[in-house]
Scaffold this active site. Structure first.
Site, PDB file in Angstrom:
ATOM      1  N   CYS A 131       0.979  -1.298  -0.098  1.00  0.00           N
ATOM      2  CA  CYS A 131      -0.197   0.074  -0.028  1.00  0.00           C
ATOM      3  C   CYS A 131       0.732   0.885  -0.226  1.00  0.00           C
ATOM      4  CB  CYS A 131      -1.427  -0.310   1.144  1.00  0.00           C
ATOM      5  SG  CYS A 131      -1.416   1.435   0.986  1.00  0.00           S
ATOM      6  N   CYS A 180      -0.774   4.321   2.418  1.00  0.00           N
ATOM      7  CA  CYS A 180      -0.536   4.516   3.760  1.00  0.00           C
ATOM      8  C   CYS A 180      -0.263   3.065   4.290  1.00  0.00           C
ATOM      9  CB  CYS A 180      -1.996   4.448   4.297  1.00  0.00           C
ATOM     10  SG  CYS A 180      -3.462   3.926   3.637  1.00  0.00           S
ATOM     11  N   SER A 181      -1.182   2.328   4.163  1.00  0.00           N
ATOM     12  CA  SER A 181      -0.048   1.145   4.862  1.00  0.00           C
ATOM     13  C   SER A 181      -1.500   0.026   5.183  1.00  0.00           C
ATOM     14  CB  SER A 181       0.596   1.138   5.939  1.00  0.00           C
ATOM     15  OG  SER A 181       1.445   1.471   5.924  1.00  0.00           O
ATOM     16  N   CYS A 182      -2.225   0.051   4.279  1.00  0.00           N
ATOM     17  CA  CYS A 182      -3.697  -1.227   4.128  1.00  0.00           C
ATOM     18  C   CYS A 182      -3.326  -2.650   4.240  1.00  0.00           C
ATOM     19  CB  CYS A 182      -4.683  -0.625   2.875  1.00  0.00           C
ATOM     20  SG  CYS A 182      -5.354   1.290   2.578  1.00  0.00           S
TER      21      CYS A 182
END
Lengths: 206, 102, 122
Positions: free
Chosen positions: A103, A106-108
Site C-alpha cells: 500500500c 498508507c499501509s492498508c
C-alpha cells in the site's frame, strides 16, 4: 529496526497518556473498548488466520476455486472476515506468476486475515520501492526470481484488501491441513517469501 | 494532495527494515494510540478522514516520524480540529502528569 | 460537510462487533459502470490539494480494466466528509514499462483499484 523518533519515547508515552486520560474523562473513549481492541490484535488475529485459509485452498480444490473467484465470499464461509478485510481479493502464485502486495499511500493490509502489518510493510522504503523495483525488494528478502516469472504488484490503494495464495511446496503430499497451515508464513501471504517445505521429516497425520 | 505519503516510486529511502519476531506493538503507547484511533473510527471520524489527517502532517515530520507517531499526530489533529480537545488542554494535562509522576 | 458521525463513545461490545464485522464500503446499486473489462483507460492527470486515492505514479498512464469490483463509496470525497458519491471500482493493470520506462522488465505489471472518477478514455 529504523525508527526516527523526534522526541524521546518517554515524552511520547506521556503525551499519549495525557490524551487518553482526557478522552476517557470526556466520554469519547471507553477504557474497556481500548482493552478489547488491543487484546484482539495482540492475541486473536494474526498470520495463523491466513495460513488456515491457504491450507484449506491447498487441500480443497473447490474451495480454492471459490477463493480465487470471490475471496470475500469464500473467507466468509470460514467466518474469518473482519475489520480491514471486508473486501478480499486472493491472488495465486504459480511457476510463472509471482504476486506482491503493498500500500503505497498508507499501509492498508488485511488485518482480520494477517493481523497488524510488520514494521517493514509500513516502512517508507517498502512503500516507495515495492512498485518501482519489486525484484530488488524481493532480493532483500532473499527471494530472487528468474526473468521468466512475471511479477505482479498489487497496490492496495482503495478498499479492497489482498492475500497471496502461495505455491504449495513439494514434499508435502501426505500432510494434514493443520500441518500445512503450520508451514505458511506471513511473508509468503504478502509475497515476500515462498513457503518452504518442512525442513525435517514430518510424521504423517493419522 | 501531493503529500509525503504518496511514496510510490520515490527513491532514497534506504533498505527494507526487516525485524525478526517483532511484537504486535513495540510499547504500550503504540497500543494505546492504535486503540484510541480504532475506537474513534467511524464513530467520530470516517476512516478516510484519519488517513487524510496523516497526509496533512508537515512533510518533513511525516518522513521522519515512526508509524505510530504518525497515527498519534493524525489523531491529535482531528481531535483538535473538531474541537474535542484543545492543544492547551493536552499541554496542561502533560504538565500535570509530569508533576504527579515525578 | 454532509457526512455526519454519531459521536457516540464506542463500547467494548461495539468494538468487538466492529472488529468482527468490519465496515463495508460496498454499495448496493444498479449504477452502470463507465468502463468494461478489457477497456483501455487512462488515469486522469489531476493534482487535487485534497484527499485522493489516485497515486501520482499512475496519473496520465494507460492501463487495462481487468475486473469490475462493483460499486463502492468514493474515498476521495468521504475523506473530506463531503459525500459518499458511490461509483464503480476497477482493478486496472498497468505494465511496469508504461509506468517506469523501458528499463523495467517487460513481463512485470502493477494493479491498482481505481474509481470511475479517477479514469477517462485515453
Amino acid at each position: 529496526m529504523t525508527t526516527h523518533h523526534h522526541r524521546p519515547e518517554s515524552e511520547i508515552a506521556l503525551r499519549v497518556k495525557a490524551i487518553e486520560s482526557l478522552l476517557v474523562e470526556k466520554g469519547i473513549v471507553d477504557p474497556a473498548a481500548l482493552d478489547t481492541i488491543i487484546e484482539h490484535y495482540e492475541h486473536q488475529v494474526g498470520p495463523h488466520v491466513g495460513a488456515q485459509i491457504v491450507a484449506k485452498a491447498w487441500v480443497d480444490p473447490d474451495f480454492k476455486r471459490r477463493l480465487l473467484a470471490d475471496g470475500t465470499g469464500a473467507i466468509a464461509e470460514l467466518g474469518l472476515t473482519g475489520f480491514s478485510s471486508e473486501h478480499m481479493i486472493v491472488v495465486e502464485n504459480t511457476a510463472t506468476v509471482h504476486n506482491l502486495i503493498v500500500c503505497t499511500l498508507c499501509s492498508c493490509y488485511p488485518w482480520a486475515i494477517l493481523g497488524l502489518p510488520p514494521t517493514w510493510y509500513k516502512s517508507l522504503a517498502y512503500r516507495s520501492r515495492a512498485v518501482i523495483e519489486p525484484r530488488s525488494v524481493l532480493a532483500e528478502f532473499g527471494l530472487v526470481l528468474p526473468d521468466t516469472v512475471e511479477v505482479r504488484v498489487w497496490d492496495s490503494n482503495a478498499d479492497l484488501r489482498y492475500l497471496v495464495l502461495p505455491e504449495r511446496p513439494d514434499g508435502t503430499d501426505g500432510l494434514s491441513e493443520e500441518a500445512l497451515a503450520a508451514l505458511v508464513t506471513r511473508n509468503a501471504m504478502i509475497g515476500t517469501a515462498k513457503v518452504q517445505p518442512p525442513s525435517a521429516p514430518t510424521p504423517i497425520a493419522a | 494532495m501531493n503529500g509525503p505519503h504518496d511514496l510510490g516510486g520515490m527513491q532514497g529511502l534506504g533498505a527494507i527494515p526487516i525485524e525478526e519476531n517483532e511484537p504486535v506493538f513495540h510499547s504500550e503507547w503504540e497500543a494505546k494510540v492504535f486503540a484510541m484511533s480504532f475506537a474513534t473510527f467511524s464513530t467520530f471520524f470516517p476512516v478516510d478522514e484519519t488517513r487524510h489527517a496523516a497526509e496533512r502532517i508537515p512533510a518533513g515530520e511525516y518522513l521522519s516520524a515512526s508509524y505510530y507517531e504518525r497515527w498519534l499526530a493524525a489523531l491529535e489533529l482531528l481531535l483538535t480540529e473538531h474541537g474535542w480537545l484543545t492543544p492547551a488542554e493536552i499541554e496542561d494535562r502533560i504538565t500535570h502528569l509530569r508533576q504527579t509522576e515525578s | 460537510m454532509t457526512i455526519e458521525t454519531s459521536n457516540q463513545c464506542m463500547t467494548a461490545a461495539a468494538a468487538k462487533a466492529l472488529l468482527q464485522q468490519g465496515l463495508s464500503c460496498q454499495v448496493n446499486s444498479d449504477l452502470p459502470p463507465q468502463f468494461q473489462v478489457g477497456d483501455l483507460v487512462q488515469a486522469k492527470v489531476v493534482h487535487p490539494a485534497t484527499y485522493t486515492r489516485l497515486p501520482r505514479y499512475v496519473r496520465g498512464k494507460v492501463g487495462t480494466v481487468m475486473q469490475d469490483h462493483g460499486v463502492y463509496v468514493f474515498p476521495d470525497t468521504v475523506g473530506q466528509r463531503l459525500a459518499t458519491k458511490p461509483q464503480h471500482v476497477y482493478s486496472v493493470r498497468f505494465s511496469a514499462q508504461a509506468l517506469w520506462g523501458q528499463a523495467a522488465p517487460a513481463s512485470d505489471a502493477l494493479y491498482l483499484d481505481l474509481f470511475d472518477d479517477h479514469l477517462e478514455v485515453p
